[in-house]
Design a protein around this motif. Structure first.
Motif, PDB file in Angstrom:
ATOM      1  N   LYS A   1      -2.537  -7.225 -15.449  1.00  0.00           N
ATOM      2  CA  LYS A   1      -1.606  -6.460 -14.609  1.00  0.00           C
ATOM      3  C   LYS A   1      -2.320  -5.908 -13.371  1.00  0.00           C
ATOM      4  CE  LYS A   1       1.615  -4.867 -18.146  1.00  0.00           C
ATOM      5  NZ  LYS A   1       2.105  -3.687 -18.884  1.00  0.00           N
ATOM      6  N   ALA A   2      -3.508  -5.390 -13.578  1.00  0.00           N
ATOM      7  CA  ALA A   2      -4.256  -4.822 -12.457  1.00  0.00           C
ATOM      8  C   ALA A   2      -4.634  -5.894 -11.445  1.00  0.00           C
ATOM      9  CB  ALA A   2      -5.512  -4.121 -12.976  1.00  0.00           C
ATOM     10  N   LEU A   3      -5.158  -6.996 -11.917  1.00  0.00           N
ATOM     11  CA  LEU A   3      -5.600  -8.055 -11.017  1.00  0.00           C
ATOM     12  C   LEU A   3      -4.451  -8.728 -10.279  1.00  0.00           C
ATOM     13  CD1 LEU A   3      -8.428  -9.626 -13.213  1.00  0.00           C
ATOM     14  CD2 LEU A   3      -8.698  -8.191 -11.177  1.00  0.00           C
ATOM     15  N   ALA A   4      -3.238  -8.609 -10.797  1.00  0.00           N
ATOM     16  CA  ALA A   4      -2.071  -9.227 -10.160  1.00  0.00           C
ATOM     17  C   ALA A   4      -1.484  -8.387  -9.027  1.00  0.00           C
ATOM     18  CB  ALA A   4      -0.994  -9.493 -11.203  1.00  0.00           C
ATOM     19  N   THR A   5      -1.920  -7.148  -8.876  1.00  0.00           N
ATOM     20  CA  THR A   5      -1.379  -6.317  -7.800  1.00  0.00           C
ATOM     21  C   THR A   5      -1.865  -6.812  -6.446  1.00  0.00           C
ATOM     22  OG1 THR A   5      -3.117  -4.666  -8.119  1.00  0.00           O
ATOM     23  CG2 THR A   5      -1.032  -4.259  -9.230  1.00  0.00           C
ATOM     24  N   ALA A   6      -1.041  -6.606  -5.447  1.00  0.00           N
ATOM     25  CA  ALA A   6      -1.233  -7.224  -4.130  1.00  0.00           C
ATOM     26  C   ALA A   6      -2.598  -6.950  -3.493  1.00  0.00           C
ATOM     27  CB  ALA A   6      -0.126  -6.766  -3.185  1.00  0.00           C
ATOM     28  N   ASN A   7      -3.068  -5.725  -3.514  1.00  0.00           N
ATOM     29  CA  ASN A   7      -4.287  -5.381  -2.783  1.00  0.00           C
ATOM     30  C   ASN A   7      -5.521  -5.304  -3.679  1.00  0.00           C
ATOM     31  OD1 ASN A   7      -2.646  -5.189  -0.591  1.00  0.00           O
ATOM     32  ND2 ASN A   7      -2.549  -2.962  -0.575  1.00  0.00           N
ATOM     33  N   CYS A   8      -5.406  -5.746  -4.921  1.00  0.00           N
ATOM     34  CA  CYS A   8      -6.520  -5.634  -5.859  1.00  0.00           C
ATOM     35  C   CYS A   8      -7.708  -6.472  -5.421  1.00  0.00           C
ATOM     36  CB  CYS A   8      -6.096  -6.059  -7.263  1.00  0.00           C
ATOM     37  SG  CYS A   8      -7.433  -5.927  -8.457  1.00  0.00           S
ATOM     38  N   LYS A   9      -8.869  -5.841  -5.357  1.00  0.00           N
ATOM     39  CA  LYS A   9     -10.100  -6.525  -4.985  1.00  0.00           C
ATOM     40  C   LYS A   9     -11.138  -6.459  -6.103  1.00  0.00           C
ATOM     41  CE  LYS A   9      -8.487  -7.483  -1.004  1.00  0.00           C
ATOM     42  NZ  LYS A   9      -7.803  -8.753  -0.856  1.00  0.00           N
TER      43      LYS A   9
ATOM     44  N   ALA B   1      -2.249  -2.180   3.506  1.00  0.00           N
ATOM     45  CA  ALA B   1      -3.077  -3.310   3.078  1.00  0.00           C
ATOM     46  C   ALA B   1      -4.459  -2.857   2.618  1.00  0.00           C
ATOM     47  CB  ALA B   1      -3.210  -4.311   4.218  1.00  0.00           C
ATOM     48  N   THR B   2      -4.625  -1.558   2.390  1.00  0.00           N
ATOM     49  CA  THR B   2      -5.920  -1.029   1.956  1.00  0.00           C
ATOM     50  C   THR B   2      -6.310  -1.654   0.612  1.00  0.00           C
ATOM     51  OG1 THR B   2      -5.388   1.072   3.026  1.00  0.00           O
ATOM     52  CG2 THR B   2      -7.212   1.085   1.464  1.00  0.00           C
ATOM     53  N   PRO B   3      -7.498  -2.232   0.512  1.00  0.00           N
ATOM     54  CA  PRO B   3      -7.930  -2.850  -0.742  1.00  0.00           C
ATOM     55  C   PRO B   3      -8.084  -1.822  -1.859  1.00  0.00           C
ATOM     56  CG  PRO B   3      -9.440  -3.389   1.054  1.00  0.00           C
ATOM     57  CD  PRO B   3      -8.484  -2.376   1.568  1.00  0.00           C
ATOM     58  N   VAL B   4      -7.791  -2.241  -3.087  1.00  0.00           N
ATOM     59  CA  VAL B   4      -7.877  -1.370  -4.260  1.00  0.00           C
ATOM     60  C   VAL B   4      -8.882  -1.943  -5.247  1.00  0.00           C
ATOM     61  CG1 VAL B   4      -6.612  -0.435  -6.245  1.00  0.00           C
ATOM     62  CG2 VAL B   4      -5.471  -0.620  -4.023  1.00  0.00           C
ATOM     63  N   ILE B   5      -9.759  -1.080  -5.737  1.00  0.00           N
ATOM     64  CA  ILE B   5     -10.636  -1.417  -6.854  1.00  0.00           C
ATOM     65  C   ILE B   5     -10.263  -0.472  -7.991  1.00  0.00           C
ATOM     66  CG2 ILE B   5     -13.002  -1.439  -7.747  1.00  0.00           C
ATOM     67  CD1 ILE B   5     -13.939  -2.187  -4.953  1.00  0.00           C
ATOM     68  N   TYR B   6      -9.937  -1.053  -9.136  1.00  0.00           N
ATOM     69  CA  TYR B   6      -9.561  -0.250 -10.301  1.00  0.00           C
ATOM     70  C   TYR B   6     -10.788   0.140 -11.096  1.00  0.00           C
ATOM     71  CZ  TYR B   6      -4.742  -1.736  -9.577  1.00  0.00           C
ATOM     72  OH  TYR B   6      -3.499  -1.963  -9.057  1.00  0.00           O
ATOM     73  N   LEU B   7     -10.798   1.383 -11.562  1.00  0.00           N
ATOM     74  CA  LEU B   7     -11.823   1.902 -12.463  1.00  0.00           C
ATOM     75  C   LEU B   7     -11.114   2.287 -13.755  1.00  0.00           C
ATOM     76  CD1 LEU B   7     -13.525   4.330  -9.934  1.00  0.00           C
ATOM     77  CD2 LEU B   7     -14.273   2.034 -10.541  1.00  0.00           C
ATOM     78  N   THR B   8     -11.620   1.830 -14.881  1.00  0.00           N
ATOM     79  CA  THR B   8     -10.947   2.160 -16.135  1.00  0.00           C
ATOM     80  C   THR B   8     -11.849   1.910 -17.327  1.00  0.00           C
ATOM     81  OG1 THR B   8      -8.949   1.803 -17.441  1.00  0.00           O
ATOM     82  CG2 THR B   8      -9.923  -0.134 -16.408  1.00  0.00           C
ATOM     83  N   GLY B   9     -11.496   2.522 -18.414  1.00  0.00           N
ATOM     84  CA  GLY B   9     -12.146   2.254 -19.690  1.00  0.00           C
ATOM     85  C   GLY B   9     -11.355   1.250 -20.509  1.00  0.00           C
ATOM     86  N   GLU B  10     -10.185   0.864 -20.014  1.00  0.00           N
ATOM     87  CA  GLU B  10      -9.338  -0.107 -20.710  1.00  0.00           C
ATOM     88  C   GLU B  10      -9.972  -1.492 -20.630  1.00  0.00           C
ATOM     89  OE1 GLU B  10      -6.608   0.766 -22.390  1.00  0.00           O
ATOM     90  OE2 GLU B  10      -6.794   2.835 -21.736  1.00  0.00           O
ATOM     91  N   THR B  11      -9.999  -2.205 -21.738  1.00  0.00           N
ATOM     92  CA  THR B  11     -10.609  -3.530 -21.742  1.00  0.00           C
ATOM     93  C   THR B  11      -9.660  -4.628 -22.214  1.00  0.00           C
ATOM     94  OG1 THR B  11     -11.484  -3.175 -23.976  1.00  0.00           O
ATOM     95  CG2 THR B  11     -12.930  -2.593 -22.114  1.00  0.00           C
ATOM     96  N   ASP B  12      -8.422  -4.263 -22.547  1.00  0.00           N
ATOM     97  CA  ASP B  12      -7.510  -5.287 -23.049  1.00  0.00           C
ATOM     98  C   ASP B  12      -7.075  -6.228 -21.929  1.00  0.00           C
ATOM     99  OD1 ASP B  12      -4.421  -4.382 -22.307  1.00  0.00           O
ATOM    100  OD2 ASP B  12      -5.820  -2.689 -22.478  1.00  0.00           O
ATOM    101  N   ASN B  13      -6.824  -7.457 -22.288  1.00  0.00           N
ATOM    102  CA  ASN B  13      -6.484  -8.486 -21.307  1.00  0.00           C
ATOM    103  C   ASN B  13      -5.173  -8.221 -20.587  1.00  0.00           C
ATOM    104  OD1 ASN B  13      -8.804 -10.004 -21.646  1.00  0.00           O
ATOM    105  ND2 ASN B  13      -7.951 -11.195 -23.320  1.00  0.00           N
ATOM    106  N   GLU B  14      -4.198  -7.613 -21.259  1.00  0.00           N
ATOM    107  CA  GLU B  14      -2.912  -7.331 -20.624  1.00  0.00           C
ATOM    108  C   GLU B  14      -3.073  -6.352 -19.459  1.00  0.00           C
ATOM    109  OE1 GLU B  14       1.548  -5.577 -21.617  1.00  0.00           O
ATOM    110  OE2 GLU B  14       0.139  -5.897 -23.249  1.00  0.00           O
TER     111      GLU B  14
END
Length: 73
Positions: free
Chosen positions: A62-70, A45-58
């Protein structure tokens, strides 16, 4: 702890406790950061914060829909 690919990230989270995971979406290896975080959420259940240069909505959706995404930076 810094790892270079999804498989190493999964193994590391299985054997160590973390307060948070900073995950690049475009990591080395066969799995993307999103796929890796999804695999990790099956056993942690460790929270995840994504770091990326990608800016497209898709990618963002996808990232925000993952279970532990914060977050998404």
């Amino acid at each position: 702890t810094v790892v270079a690919n999804g498989d190493d990230a999964i193994s590391t989270v299985k054997t160590s406790a973390f307060d948070i995971i900073l995950m690049d979406i475009n990591i080395h290896g066969e799995k993307s950061g999103i796929e890796t975080a999804t695999s990790i959420s099956a056993f942690s259940a460790t929270p995840v914060i994504y770091l990326t240069g990608e800016t497209d909505n898709e990618t963002k959706s996808k990232a925000l829909a993952t279970a532990n995404c914060k977050g998404y930076l």
